[in-house]
Design an enzyme around this catalytic site. Sequence first.
Site, PDB file in Angstrom:
ATOM      1  N   LYS A 171     -29.645  62.645  56.460  1.00 44.24           N
ATOM      2  CA  LYS A 171     -30.937  62.222  55.906  1.00 44.24           C
ATOM      3  C   LYS A 171     -32.117  62.946  56.560  1.00 44.24           C
ATOM      4  O   LYS A 171     -33.079  63.310  55.874  1.00 44.24           O
ATOM      5  CB  LYS A 171     -31.096  60.715  56.026  1.00 44.24           C
ATOM      6  CG  LYS A 171     -30.174  59.933  55.097  1.00 44.24           C
ATOM      7  CD  LYS A 171     -30.465  58.447  55.118  1.00 44.24           C
ATOM      8  CE  LYS A 171     -29.606  57.706  54.110  1.00 44.24           C
ATOM      9  NZ  LYS A 171     -29.942  56.274  54.033  1.00 44.24           N
ATOM     10  N   ASP A 218     -34.511  54.712  49.175  1.00 45.25           N
ATOM     11  CA  ASP A 218     -34.065  53.559  49.971  1.00 45.25           C
ATOM     12  C   ASP A 218     -35.141  52.480  50.037  1.00 45.25           C
ATOM     13  O   ASP A 218     -34.841  51.286  50.025  1.00 45.25           O
ATOM     14  CB  ASP A 218     -33.711  53.997  51.396  1.00 45.25           C
ATOM     15  CG  ASP A 218     -32.349  54.656  51.497  1.00 45.25           C
ATOM     16  OD1 ASP A 218     -31.486  54.366  50.649  1.00 45.25           O
ATOM     17  OD2 ASP A 218     -32.155  55.457  52.427  1.00 45.25           O
TER      18      ASP A 218
END
Length: 285
Positions: free
Chosen positions: A69, A105
């Site tokens: 990420k 997210d």
Amino acid sequence: MADRPRRAAVVGRPVSHSLSPVLHRAAYAALGLTGWSYDALDLGAEDLPVLLAGLGEEWRGFSVTMPCKQAAVRVADTVGRLPALLGAANTLVRDDAGWRAENTDVAGIGMALQLAGIERVDTAAVVGAGGTAAAAAVALASLGARHVEVVVRDPARAQELTGVLGTLRVPAEVRRLDEVARPGRHAAGGLDAPLVVSTVPIDAQPALLDLGWRAGQTVLDVLYAPWPTPLAERVSAAGGRVVGGAEVLFWQATEQVELMTGHAAPIEPMRAALDAALGHGNGRS
């Protein structure tokens, strides 16, 4: 709707357990995107630049999981507002400028909480300090949080997360996990926050079981399998409410589908596919 070949995938290590392919493939089928495929690529963060450099134009997007990420932000040609704030992206989308880093997210966590009936929150706690914890912090701020406790094993690891909260002007208090679980003379024990988001992996959950869970608390556990997790069972036994990570997985994936394909995500077929897979898959997004 016949399409020329288009490809997407989830990248990370490990990814064999990921249910992202289930969700994205269900979306393509429901949308009639017959030329689209979605795979799982087992890659470390160091592999991501090499991967992107060698791809053809048929590649349109990636769902990015750990440990990639942070690397996704570094390798992107352009970076969206949220990943720039978080220093982490869970999505790479191809556009005219190259690869764009995005973060869905935050939306996934926010939707999971709102659908659980949490429309506003004053005080909350986040357990963990990685990219998902930072996304949780932003989601909590969007729900009005005015104070966030950050519970970690090593306070040094919380610097990036507290930096995000500082940018959002949300006061943060960092607490050591061992002190919360076993308070000494100078430390109060337990987690009193009415809302707690746990972002720790399954093998770290035993350390969370004795944090003084109580009725009236809501705990979002970002894991979704095996379900229920030890933490979910402990919170439920104490009379608290648990929100599972399958909701986070689902809603962040719907945004990814829209970003990658340009089509609105087909909610019902994607939900049906996830429900079928969770009887019972295992993994994280």
